[in-house]
Scaffold this active site. Structure first.
Site, PDB file in Angstrom:
ATOM      1  N   VAL A 180     108.430  19.872 -69.943  1.00  0.00           N
ATOM      2  CA  VAL A 180     108.714  19.373 -71.296  1.00  0.00           C
ATOM      3  C   VAL A 180     110.015  20.002 -71.787  1.00  0.00           C
ATOM      4  CG1 VAL A 180     106.267  18.939 -71.789  1.00  0.00           C
ATOM      5  CG2 VAL A 180     107.280  21.130 -72.447  1.00  0.00           C
ATOM      6  N   SER A 240     114.566  26.511 -67.389  1.00  0.00           N
ATOM      7  CA  SER A 240     115.698  27.257 -66.858  1.00  0.00           C
ATOM      8  C   SER A 240     116.295  28.177 -67.913  1.00  0.00           C
ATOM      9  CB  SER A 240     116.781  26.291 -66.358  1.00  0.00           C
ATOM     10  OG  SER A 240     117.239  25.483 -67.423  1.00  0.00           O
ATOM     11  N   ASN A 291     118.645  19.295 -60.247  1.00  0.00           N
ATOM     12  CA  ASN A 291     118.885  17.852 -60.238  1.00  0.00           C
ATOM     13  C   ASN A 291     120.134  17.500 -59.454  1.00  0.00           C
ATOM     14  OD1 ASN A 291     116.729  16.761 -61.804  1.00  0.00           O
ATOM     15  ND2 ASN A 291     117.610  17.806 -63.565  1.00  0.00           N
ATOM     16  N   HIS A 350     111.699  26.106 -60.537  1.00  0.00           N
ATOM     17  CA  HIS A 350     112.901  25.537 -61.119  1.00  0.00           C
ATOM     18  C   HIS A 350     113.597  24.647 -60.093  1.00  0.00           C
ATOM     19  CE1 HIS A 350     117.136  26.071 -62.876  1.00  0.00           C
ATOM     20  NE2 HIS A 350     116.503  25.104 -63.504  1.00  0.00           N
ATOM     21  N   GLU A 365     112.965  22.199 -73.517  1.00  0.00           N
ATOM     22  CA  GLU A 365     113.154  23.648 -73.564  1.00  0.00           C
ATOM     23  C   GLU A 365     112.909  24.181 -74.975  1.00  0.00           C
ATOM     24  OE1 GLU A 365     114.430  25.650 -70.614  1.00  0.00           O
ATOM     25  OE2 GLU A 365     113.354  23.893 -69.936  1.00  0.00           O
TER      26      GLU A 365
END
Length: 179
Positions: A62, A91, A115, A112, A64
């Site tokens: 969800v 992150s 992308n 983590h 940050e």
């Protein structure tokens, strides 16, 4: 990678988009129609979160926001199996802050992914040490093993702002700015 996955969200559109993206990924990787169908059959839309009760690993991704994540954990954790691992893809939020509100902080860690997830091999498996406990060694080993089993390169790191990749990248960026 052959695993059955349930996918939850508050809205149906993100789930539908994820299924569509999975189909496109299969096509880009030149999967046959049968392979694509088998893959999509293992990706189960789960808007009512029924999969939580049988999941070995739950990955939260969800926005940050500390309070949003804590509220979600309060809904998820009571429904989890005792042996399940709760992971966050954060992150930017220190894991010890996220673990403070958990009943079983020893079953909590970070996964983590970078992308685009389908292209990036490295996954940081992030352990924490909070006032209420630390990531259990068996949970950490399970997460490392699973990450390797799905074809990723797991890197075990401690919770620290920026984690490994940004810590390694920052000196290079500073040198570039200096030059």
């Amino acid at each position: 990678q052959g695993l059955r996955v349930t996918l939850s969200d508050q809205k149906l559109e993100p789930i539908a988009n994820a299924v569509h993206q999975a189909r496109r990924l299969c096509q880009r990787k030149h999967r046959s129609a049968i392979q694509t169908r088998e893959t999509l059959d293992r990706l189960i839309p789960d808007p009512d979160n029924h999969g939580i009760a049988s999941a070995d690993l739950i990955i939260e991704a969800v926005p940050e926001n500390l309070e949003v994540k804590r509220a979600l954990y309060a809904l998820i954790e009571p429904r989890m199996q005792d042996s399940a691992i709760l992971a966050t893809n954060t992150s930017s939020i220190p894991l010890d802050q996220l673990a403070e509100s958990l009943r079983k902080p020893e079953r909590f860690l970070g996964l983590h992914f970078f992308n685009p997830v389908s292209e990036m091999l490295v996954v940081e498996v992030v352990r924490h040490a909070s006032a209420r406990g630390e990531t259990d060694a068996s949970a950490l080993q399970s997460a490392l093993a699973l990450t390797g089993a799905i074809g990723k390169l797991p890197i075990s790191v401690a919770s620290y702002p920026g984690f490994l990749v940004n810590r390694a990248l920052t000196p290079y960026l500073l040198e570039a700015v200096t030059m």
